[in-house]
Design a protein around this motif. Structure first.
Motif, PDB file in Angstrom:
ATOM      1  N   GLY A 253      22.503  17.137  -7.291  1.00  0.00           N
ATOM      2  CA  GLY A 253      21.713  17.017  -8.508  1.00  0.00           C
ATOM      3  C   GLY A 253      20.930  15.741  -8.593  1.00  0.00           C
ATOM      4  N   ASP A 254      21.244  14.740  -7.728  1.00  0.00           N
ATOM      5  CA  ASP A 254      20.548  13.467  -7.799  1.00  0.00           C
ATOM      6  C   ASP A 254      19.079  13.591  -7.425  1.00  0.00           C
ATOM      7  OD1 ASP A 254      22.704  12.176  -8.701  1.00  0.00           O
ATOM      8  OD2 ASP A 254      23.020  10.884  -6.974  1.00  0.00           O
ATOM      9  N   GLU A 255      18.746  14.548  -6.548  1.00  0.00           N
ATOM     10  CA  GLU A 255      17.349  14.682  -6.140  1.00  0.00           C
ATOM     11  C   GLU A 255      16.475  15.084  -7.323  1.00  0.00           C
ATOM     12  OE1 GLU A 255      16.714  17.110  -2.777  1.00  0.00           O
ATOM     13  OE2 GLU A 255      18.014  15.963  -1.443  1.00  0.00           O
ATOM     14  N   SER A 256      16.943  16.011  -8.140  1.00  0.00           N
ATOM     15  CA  SER A 256      16.150  16.410  -9.303  1.00  0.00           C
ATOM     16  C   SER A 256      16.079  15.279 -10.322  1.00  0.00           C
ATOM     17  CB  SER A 256      16.745  17.671  -9.942  1.00  0.00           C
ATOM     18  OG  SER A 256      18.079  17.438 -10.366  1.00  0.00           O
ATOM     19  N   VAL A 257      17.179  14.531 -10.485  1.00  0.00           N
ATOM     20  CA  VAL A 257      17.174  13.383 -11.394  1.00  0.00           C
ATOM     21  C   VAL A 257      16.188  12.335 -10.896  1.00  0.00           C
ATOM     22  CG1 VAL A 257      18.552  11.488 -12.317  1.00  0.00           C
ATOM     23  CG2 VAL A 257      19.538  13.784 -12.174  1.00  0.00           C
ATOM     24  N   ARG A 258      16.214  12.107  -9.573  1.00  0.00           N
ATOM     25  CA  ARG A 258      15.277  11.148  -8.983  1.00  0.00           C
ATOM     26  C   ARG A 258      13.831  11.540  -9.281  1.00  0.00           C
ATOM     27  NH1 ARG A 258      15.411  11.808  -2.927  1.00  0.00           N
ATOM     28  NH2 ARG A 258      14.151  13.588  -3.554  1.00  0.00           N
ATOM     29  N   ASP A 259      13.523  12.817  -9.134  1.00  0.00           N
ATOM     30  CA  ASP A 259      12.151  13.265  -9.400  1.00  0.00           C
ATOM     31  C   ASP A 259      11.785  13.066 -10.868  1.00  0.00           C
ATOM     32  OD1 ASP A 259      11.983  13.983  -6.757  1.00  0.00           O
ATOM     33  OD2 ASP A 259      12.446  16.100  -7.100  1.00  0.00           O
TER      34      ASP A 259
ATOM     35  N   MET B 276      12.844  10.731 -12.769  1.00  0.00           N
ATOM     36  CA  MET B 276      12.695   9.302 -13.054  1.00  0.00           C
ATOM     37  C   MET B 276      11.303   8.780 -12.746  1.00  0.00           C
ATOM     38  SD  MET B 276      16.230   7.492 -11.786  1.00  0.00           S
ATOM     39  CE  MET B 276      17.756   7.635 -12.716  1.00  0.00           C
ATOM     40  N   VAL B 277      10.577   9.497 -11.914  1.00  0.00           N
ATOM     41  CA  VAL B 277       9.264   9.008 -11.493  1.00  0.00           C
ATOM     42  C   VAL B 277       8.337   8.818 -12.689  1.00  0.00           C
ATOM     43  CG1 VAL B 277       7.182   9.601 -10.194  1.00  0.00           C
ATOM     44  CG2 VAL B 277       9.450   9.921  -9.156  1.00  0.00           C
ATOM     45  N   GLY B 278       8.348   9.753 -13.657  1.00  0.00           N
ATOM     46  CA  GLY B 278       7.460   9.669 -14.825  1.00  0.00           C
ATOM     47  C   GLY B 278       7.672   8.403 -15.645  1.00  0.00           C
ATOM     48  N   PRO B 279       8.906   8.157 -16.151  1.00  0.00           N
ATOM     49  CA  PRO B 279       9.106   6.930 -16.933  1.00  0.00           C
ATOM     50  C   PRO B 279       8.910   5.660 -16.113  1.00  0.00           C
ATOM     51  CG  PRO B 279      11.174   8.138 -16.651  1.00  0.00           C
ATOM     52  CD  PRO B 279      10.084   9.047 -16.210  1.00  0.00           C
ATOM     53  N   LEU B 280       9.174   5.700 -14.809  1.00  0.00           N
ATOM     54  CA  LEU B 280       8.930   4.522 -13.981  1.00  0.00           C
ATOM     55  C   LEU B 280       7.440   4.220 -13.883  1.00  0.00           C
ATOM     56  CD1 LEU B 280      11.513   4.909 -11.055  1.00  0.00           C
ATOM     57  CD2 LEU B 280      11.481   3.155 -12.826  1.00  0.00           C
ATOM     58  N   HIS B 281       6.625   5.265 -13.779  1.00  0.00           N
ATOM     59  CA  HIS B 281       5.175   5.071 -13.782  1.00  0.00           C
ATOM     60  C   HIS B 281       4.727   4.436 -15.097  1.00  0.00           C
ATOM     61  CE1 HIS B 281       3.153   6.316 -10.184  1.00  0.00           C
ATOM     62  NE2 HIS B 281       3.846   7.442 -10.089  1.00  0.00           N
ATOM     63  N   ALA B 282       5.305   4.913 -16.202  1.00  0.00           N
ATOM     64  CA  ALA B 282       4.906   4.384 -17.512  1.00  0.00           C
ATOM     65  C   ALA B 282       5.324   2.926 -17.682  1.00  0.00           C
ATOM     66  CB  ALA B 282       5.513   5.244 -18.620  1.00  0.00           C
ATOM     67  N   LEU B 283       6.493   2.587 -17.151  1.00  0.00           N
ATOM     68  CA  LEU B 283       7.010   1.231 -17.330  1.00  0.00           C
ATOM     69  C   LEU B 283       6.501   0.253 -16.277  1.00  0.00           C
ATOM     70  CD1 LEU B 283      10.716   2.203 -18.124  1.00  0.00           C
ATOM     71  CD2 LEU B 283       9.160   1.081 -19.720  1.00  0.00           C
ATOM     72  N   LEU B 284       6.328   0.733 -15.054  1.00  0.00           N
ATOM     73  CA  LEU B 284       5.993  -0.153 -13.938  1.00  0.00           C
ATOM     74  C   LEU B 284       4.802   0.365 -13.153  1.00  0.00           C
ATOM     75  CD1 LEU B 284       9.655  -0.882 -12.700  1.00  0.00           C
ATOM     76  CD2 LEU B 284       8.156  -2.436 -13.959  1.00  0.00           C
ATOM     77  N   GLY B 285       3.806   0.864 -13.865  1.00  0.00           N
ATOM     78  CA  GLY B 285       2.614   1.373 -13.185  1.00  0.00           C
ATOM     79  C   GLY B 285       1.824   0.285 -12.490  1.00  0.00           C
ATOM     80  N   ASP B 286       1.854  -0.925 -13.005  1.00  0.00           N
ATOM     81  CA  ASP B 286       1.155  -2.052 -12.390  1.00  0.00           C
ATOM     82  C   ASP B 286       1.943  -2.511 -11.165  1.00  0.00           C
ATOM     83  OD1 ASP B 286       0.111  -4.513 -11.648  1.00  0.00           O
ATOM     84  OD2 ASP B 286      -0.263  -5.154 -13.708  1.00  0.00           O
TER      85      ASP B 286
ATOM     86  N   PRO C  59       7.140  -1.661  -3.916  1.00  0.00           N
ATOM     87  CA  PRO C  59       7.664  -0.353  -3.493  1.00  0.00           C
ATOM     88  C   PRO C  59       6.996   0.757  -4.286  1.00  0.00           C
ATOM     89  CG  PRO C  59       9.197  -1.390  -5.000  1.00  0.00           C
ATOM     90  CD  PRO C  59       8.102  -2.390  -4.754  1.00  0.00           C
ATOM     91  N   SER C  60       6.969   1.920  -3.729  1.00  0.00           N
ATOM     92  CA  SER C  60       6.481   3.066  -4.494  1.00  0.00           C
ATOM     93  C   SER C  60       7.489   3.410  -5.588  1.00  0.00           C
ATOM     94  CB  SER C  60       6.295   4.268  -3.562  1.00  0.00           C
ATOM     95  OG  SER C  60       7.560   4.713  -3.077  1.00  0.00           O
ATOM     96  N   VAL C  61       7.016   4.048  -6.631  1.00  0.00           N
ATOM     97  CA  VAL C  61       7.955   4.429  -7.691  1.00  0.00           C
ATOM     98  C   VAL C  61       8.956   5.446  -7.167  1.00  0.00           C
ATOM     99  CG1 VAL C  61       6.439   3.884  -9.623  1.00  0.00           C
ATOM    100  CG2 VAL C  61       6.302   6.134  -8.560  1.00  0.00           C
ATOM    101  N   GLU C  62       8.567   6.233  -6.159  1.00  0.00           N
ATOM    102  CA  GLU C  62       9.492   7.205  -5.588  1.00  0.00           C
ATOM    103  C   GLU C  62      10.649   6.503  -4.874  1.00  0.00           C
ATOM    104  OE1 GLU C  62       5.697   9.117  -6.395  1.00  0.00           O
ATOM    105  OE2 GLU C  62       6.208   7.317  -5.240  1.00  0.00           O
ATOM    106  N   GLU C  63      10.316   5.442  -4.105  1.00  0.00           N
ATOM    107  CA  GLU C  63      11.386   4.704  -3.429  1.00  0.00           C
ATOM    108  C   GLU C  63      12.264   3.974  -4.436  1.00  0.00           C
ATOM    109  OE1 GLU C  63      12.184   1.281  -0.025  1.00  0.00           O
ATOM    110  OE2 GLU C  63      10.128   1.906  -0.487  1.00  0.00           O
ATOM    111  N   LEU C  64      11.649   3.441  -5.476  1.00  0.00           N
ATOM    112  CA  LEU C  64      12.427   2.780  -6.513  1.00  0.00           C
ATOM    113  C   LEU C  64      13.377   3.769  -7.183  1.00  0.00           C
ATOM    114  CD1 LEU C  64      13.013   0.244  -8.127  1.00  0.00           C
ATOM    115  CD2 LEU C  64      11.043   0.765  -9.587  1.00  0.00           C
ATOM    116  N   ALA C  65      12.907   5.000  -7.391  1.00  0.00           N
ATOM    117  CA  ALA C  65      13.763   6.024  -7.991  1.00  0.00           C
ATOM    118  C   ALA C  65      14.954   6.341  -7.093  1.00  0.00           C
ATOM    119  CB  ALA C  65      12.957   7.291  -8.270  1.00  0.00           C
TER     120      ALA C  65
END
Length: 745
Positions: free
Chosen positions: A249-255, A257-267, A293-299
């Motif tokens: 289930g972590d893979e779906s959770v990771r995916d 997380m990408v949205g809020p990470l973009h909103a918080l750390l888009g810069d 790092p990419s937001v995907e790797e951070l996730a």
């Protein structure tokens, strides 16, 4: 991971720092490989051990406590620096269907693990590896046991069922062969080992055919290895800080997380700054080339590295500029609760709490169990918090288990997070502690609550609950004083008694004089019950019954004297219904400083630490030394040991003005049996805890302990110090006991 790297040396060194070479008995050849776990322990295959000993390769027979020669390629090439390792855990090879031994010619099997132990830990650069679960598609690397740099074999996990992973290699470079078994399967992309090399699939004898399987080997997954080691009690601790295996289930959770990470750390610049701080806190290496790092790797990091998410949130929370940013962080934290890796506390928060709780537990081992029981009355607490005392070594486990409870179930303002159960326990522990320690815990709790977005009113309400609990008091109930005495010709099991009831104004009313005849324990118990039950305020609180005895009567089981009448349903020993305590002024009066010592120690009872007088105290002189130096103000002593020694230590405690002494009058007086009486908890509640313990002990024959408690309240006069008021003359007329009346209203 690419931007984040596992701790340790350059990733090009891979896992060779943990690679072990297992040598044959004559040191003439390499029997196989192994991997350094941690401490003094190594892991290899059971069939590698058999090969080193010259036995049948897949023999399931445990060779016993044999010693093998091993070396670390990272320290020296060849056999230089070889050292000995003992076999300490054996998981025999077994058929794939778990039915008996492995038949010759089998292509796969299970078990086949061995743990070896060195005499001492190896020096750097040898170090443990990080472990992660194996999954299909991973590119992994293996080495020959000799560890030669050119011996690496690169393969890909083509198929993985959670137990076995099949590995396919290209027709170039080295292939997995004899001497690779037992070595780690290293995933450079993950910076972790994912399994052990186990065997290879060889083509049949005869001419080669293009239909034959080529360069296919197989290994045990870390999932399978971990399960086997857990079964035999040899599983290693997680290696680097924060390492966690991903779960379903972590893979779906990771995916998600990408949205809020973009909103918080888009810069990218902001993302790089927070990610660098995150890597430093987690012990991960990060790039310093100005990239992010990419937001995907951070996730991925947030889902797989322990405490990564709360640590990032701790960094982000102070910089949130509006409600929108707070909402995105709340969403990220909510997703983290769906993973096993996130946890509740950041690395810094967790470290700070462990330090605080370790210190408090060493001072008061019963503090956290009391606070947790009161804070979470409807929660099935961890085993460590259900006992009377918490060992400091168990604090990390208790914190980890409490972290898993997300909320306390109490109402909170709309759409705000519930207060985690752990924070509620912290608030109760703070309230119980008081002083600077209370302030430090509350400040810690406030910072964590703010980071989690908990409404201040929710925290304030729980803090008020904790304060009310800490202020709990049984109140001043009925107090009854009993003096037991014997004449030389009295029967051995009978005592003369006098009973006084204390009034609210501090004067005493003598309600019974037993000097005219000796009485049995049952008769005395009935008399005490009648006096306590007929006093003003009876039934509002548990009455205190203080029994003054001679030095040779401290062993009397007064608390077990049954005062039930013949027509009552069940027995009524005094220790069940009253705070039955003992007093022995005769011993203290034999000390020139006894009265002053009692007053000083009684006044310091809330601040001084208990003294445990057990086998570590060699004799009475050692006890005297402690009570005159490091425990000068000690008000409470818990006495253990054999009966004769207990009696001597008890008498010396009383002579030196110790007002509170607890011991087990039963034989052999096992120290652990008294833990249920809570000897280390709040001192003023000790009589009530002892009463609870006595109720259980009287009803359960499996509880052999019989606690006896001396309670020399310096503010409660002794029988020969009482001021007796004559009711007919008014409260102004005070007389000494010899001048008073035998009856009082």
């Amino acid at each position: 991971m690419g931007w984040f790297k596992a701790p340790g040396a350059d990733p090009s060194a891979d896992a060779r720092g943990a690679l072990v070479r297992v040598l044959s008995a004559d040191r003439g050849r390499t029997a196989g490989a192994g991997v350094y776990l941690a401490g003094r322990r190594l892991l290899t295959c059971a069939h590698v051990v058999n090969a080193a000993l010259g036995l049948r390769m897949l023999s399931p027979r445990d060779p016993g406590t044999v010693t093998l020669d091993v070396s670390f390629p990272a320290l020296a090439p060849g056999t230089a620096g070889a050292r000995q390792a003992r076999l300490v855990a054996w998981v025999p090879p077994r058929a794939a269907d778990h039915q008996g031994p492995v038949a010759d010619g089998s292509l796969e099997w299970g078990g086949d693990l061995a743990v070896l132990e060195l005499d001492e830990e190896p020096p750097p650069p040898v170090g443990p590896v990080r472990w992660l679960d194996m999954r299909a598609g991973q590119l992994v690397r293996a080495w020959y046991g000799g560890g030669q740099p050119f011996s690496y074999a690169d393969v890909q996990v083509g198929s993985c069922d959670g137990r076995i992973g099949y590995l396919d290699g290209q027709l170039s470079g080295a292939a997995v062969d004899d001497g690779y078994s037992g070595g780690p399967l290293w995933s450079p992309a993950d910076g972790a080992a994912v399994g052990l090399v186990m065997g290879r699939i060889t083509p049949p004898d005869g001419e080669f055919d293009t239909q034959h399987t080529v360069r296919r080997s197989w290994g045990l997954t870390w999932q399978s290895v971990r399960q086997e080691l857990l079964r035999v009690g040899a599983a290693p601790d997680p290696a680097p800080p924060g390492a966690r295996e991903p779960v379903g289930g972590d893979e779906s959770v990771r995916d998600m997380m990408v949205g809020p990470l973009h909103a918080l750390l888009g810069d990218p610049t902001v993302r790089a700054a927070h990610s660098t701080a995150l890597g430093a806190a987690l012990g991960l290496r990060t790039r310093a080339d100005g990239t992010a790092p990419s937001v995907e790797e951070l996730a991925v990091v947030l889902c797989t590295v322990e405490r990564a998410l709360p640590t990032l949130a701790e960094s982000l929370a102070p910089s949130l500029g509006d409600a929108r940013g707070r909402a995105q962080l709340d969403r990220l934290l909510a997703l983290g609760r769906l993973t096993d890796a996130a946890g509740l506390l950041s690395v810094a928060e967790h470290r700070a709490l462990l330090v605080k709780w370790d210190h408090l537990t060493r001072q008061d081992p019963g503090l956290l169990p009391r606070a947790a029981t009161a804070a979470l009355p409807y929660v099935d607490l961890p085993r460590s918090l259900t006992a009377a005392r918490l060992d400091p070594d168990d604090v990390p486990g208790a914190v980890r288990e409490l972290e898993e409870w997300p909320g306390d179930g109490s109402p909170v303002p709309d759409e705000t997070p519930r207060l985690p159960a752990l924070l509620r326990v912290v608030e109760y522990a703070a309230a119980e502690t008081g002083g600077i320690a209370c302030q430090a815990l509350q400040e810690w709790s406030g910072r964590v609550a703010d980071r989690l977005g908990i409404h201040p009113s929710a925290l304030g309400e729980r803090r008020a609950d904790a304060a009310r609990w800490s202020d709990r008091s049984a109140g001043t109930g009925v107090r009854v004083l009993v003096e037991l005495s014997r004449h030389p010709k009295d029967p051995a099991d009978r005592y003369r008694c006098a009973v006084w009831r204390m009034r609210a104004d501090g004067t005493a009313a003598r309600t019974a004089a037993g000097a005219e005849r000796p009485r049995t324990g049952r008769e005395i118990a009935r008399l005490v019950r009648e006096v306590a039950g007929g006093a003003e305020g009876a039934g509002q609180n548990v009455a205190l019954v203080a029994v003054s005895v001679a030095p040779d009567a401290l062993h009397l089981p007064v608390d077990e004297w049954d005062g039930a009448s013949a027509d009552e349903f069940f027995p009524a020993p005094l220790g069940e219904d009253f705070h039955l305590v003992l007093r022995c002024p005769q011993i203290r009066r034999r000390s020139r400083t006894g009265a002053g010592d009692l007053k000083r120690r009684w006044g310091a009872r809330h601040q001084s630490e208990p003294l445990v007088a057990d086998h570590h105290i060699s004799d009475e002189m050692e006890l005297i030394r402690l009570l005159k130096t490091t425990h000068y103000d000690a008000a409470r002593v818990i006495v253990h040991g054999p009966p004769g020694s207990r009696t001597r230590l008890l008498h010396f405690c009383l002579a030196m003005g110790v007002p509170i002494v607890l011991w087990d009058r039963a034989e052999p007086g096992d120290a652990a049996l008294l833990d249920g009486a809570g000897p280390y908890g709040p001192v003023d509640e000790l009589p009530e805890r002892v009463r609870h313990f006595r109720v259980r002990a009287y009803m359960d024959p499996e509880v052999p302990a019989r606690p006896a408690l001396v309670w020399e309240d310096a503010e409660l006069p002794l029988p020969d110090e009482l001021q007796l008021a004559d009711p007919s003359r008014g409260p102004e007329a005070i007389a000494r006991p010899s001048e008073g009346t035998d009856q009082a209203t």
